[in-house]
Design a protein around this motif. Structure first.
Motif, PDB file in Angstrom:
ATOM      1  N   SER A  86       0.840  -1.194   0.000  1.00 20.00           N
ATOM      2  CA  SER A  86       0.000   0.000   0.000  1.00 20.00           C
ATOM      3  C   SER A  86       0.879   1.248   0.000  1.00 20.00           C
ATOM      4  O   SER A  86       2.109   1.154   0.037  1.00 20.00           O
ATOM      5  CB  SER A  86      -0.901   0.001   1.237  1.00 20.00           C
ATOM      6  OG  SER A  86      -0.103   0.189   2.399  1.00 20.00           O
ATOM      7  N   GLU A  87       0.256   2.387   0.002  1.00 18.81           N
ATOM      8  CA  GLU A  87       0.993   3.660   0.031  1.00 18.81           C
ATOM      9  C   GLU A  87       1.832   3.810   1.292  1.00 18.81           C
ATOM     10  O   GLU A  87       2.862   4.463   1.276  1.00 18.81           O
ATOM     11  CB  GLU A  87       0.030   4.837  -0.113  1.00 18.81           C
ATOM     12  CG  GLU A  87      -0.247   5.201  -1.549  1.00 18.81           C
ATOM     13  CD  GLU A  87       1.006   5.473  -2.363  1.00 18.81           C
ATOM     14  OE1 GLU A  87       1.871   6.266  -1.956  1.00 18.81           O
ATOM     15  OE2 GLU A  87       1.124   4.874  -3.450  1.00 18.81           O
ATOM     16  N   VAL A  88       1.381   3.223   2.386  1.00 17.69           N
ATOM     17  CA  VAL A  88       2.156   3.281   3.636  1.00 17.69           C
ATOM     18  C   VAL A  88       3.534   2.657   3.413  1.00 17.69           C
ATOM     19  O   VAL A  88       4.558   3.230   3.787  1.00 17.69           O
ATOM     20  CB  VAL A  88       1.412   2.571   4.791  1.00 17.69           C
ATOM     21  CG1 VAL A  88       2.284   2.466   6.029  1.00 17.69           C
ATOM     22  CG2 VAL A  88       0.104   3.269   5.091  1.00 17.69           C
ATOM     23  N   HIS A  89       3.554   1.490   2.792  1.00 13.17           N
ATOM     24  CA  HIS A  89       4.821   0.812   2.501  1.00 13.17           C
ATOM     25  C   HIS A  89       5.629   1.610   1.489  1.00 13.17           C
ATOM     26  O   HIS A  89       6.829   1.798   1.634  1.00 13.17           O
ATOM     27  CB  HIS A  89       4.568  -0.592   1.947  1.00 13.17           C
ATOM     28  CG  HIS A  89       3.753  -1.446   2.846  1.00 13.17           C
ATOM     29  ND1 HIS A  89       2.417  -1.672   2.612  1.00 13.17           N
ATOM     30  CD2 HIS A  89       4.063  -2.119   3.972  1.00 13.17           C
ATOM     31  CE1 HIS A  89       1.945  -2.457   3.564  1.00 13.17           C
ATOM     32  NE2 HIS A  89       2.920  -2.738   4.402  1.00 13.17           N
ATOM     33  N   ALA A  90       4.939   2.084   0.467  1.00 12.88           N
ATOM     34  CA  ALA A  90       5.612   2.810  -0.613  1.00 12.88           C
ATOM     35  C   ALA A  90       6.312   4.052  -0.094  1.00 12.88           C
ATOM     36  O   ALA A  90       7.454   4.335  -0.480  1.00 12.88           O
ATOM     37  CB  ALA A  90       4.613   3.181  -1.707  1.00 12.88           C
ATOM     38  N   SER A  91       5.668   4.790   0.798  1.00  9.76           N
ATOM     39  CA  SER A  91       6.284   6.023   1.295  1.00  9.76           C
ATOM     40  C   SER A  91       7.550   5.729   2.082  1.00  9.76           C
ATOM     41  O   SER A  91       8.526   6.480   2.004  1.00  9.76           O
ATOM     42  CB  SER A  91       5.288   6.821   2.129  1.00  9.76           C
ATOM     43  OG  SER A  91       4.905   6.099   3.279  1.00  9.76           O
ATOM     44  N   GLN A  92       7.575   4.639   2.822  1.00 12.23           N
ATOM     45  CA  GLN A  92       8.785   4.263   3.561  1.00 12.23           C
ATOM     46  C   GLN A  92       9.900   3.884   2.598  1.00 12.23           C
ATOM     47  O   GLN A  92      11.040   4.285   2.764  1.00 12.23           O
ATOM     48  CB  GLN A  92       8.491   3.102   4.523  1.00 12.23           C
ATOM     49  CG  GLN A  92       9.701   2.640   5.298  1.00 12.23           C
ATOM     50  CD  GLN A  92      10.282   3.729   6.193  1.00 12.23           C
ATOM     51  OE1 GLN A  92       9.556   4.470   6.833  1.00 12.23           O
ATOM     52  NE2 GLN A  92      11.595   3.840   6.219  1.00 12.23           N
TER      53      GLN A  92
END
Length: 114
Positions: A86-92
């Motif tokens: 998800s975007e949470v993973h992507a941002s990290q």
């Protein structure tokens, strides 16, 4: 036309395309590689990127998906061993820019940091 005496003493072996005696896992291993996050980012945006836990073999997961072994895949999803990114993973990962071991099992892409 080639005369039969020019064929040689070995008999010819005919194999249908794709049926070379290797397992699905062996074939998929040839399509596994290390890629940067920038390669995976579009797949994450398209909702087809999945994280595979280190306890699982990437090619075993890929083979289960290609064989449509839904009970096995569902079990990995429920246990968290297979996670849709998800975007949470992507941002990290945008910040850290790690490299990933990845495998495309169309339409999905499997990955894990190396």
């Amino acid at each position: 036309m080639i005369a039969p005496e020019h064929y040689g003493s070995e008999s010819m072996k005919y194999v249908l395309f794709g049926e070379d005696g290797t397992s699905t896992e062996e074939k998929l291993a040839g399509y596994t590689g290390v890629v940067p996050w920038s390669y995976l980012r579009p797949h994450c945006e398209n909702g087809v990127l999945f994280y595979v836990d280190a306890s699982l073999d990437l090619t075993v997961v890929g083979a289960a998906i290609s064989r449509n072994e839904s009970a096995r895949v569902d079990a990995w999803l429920k246990s968290g061993d297979l996670v849709k990114m998800s975007e949470v993973h992507a941002s990290q990962w945008e910040k850290d820019s790690p490299e990933f071991e990845a495998l495309v099992v169309s339409p999905f892409v499997l990955c894990r940091p190396v």
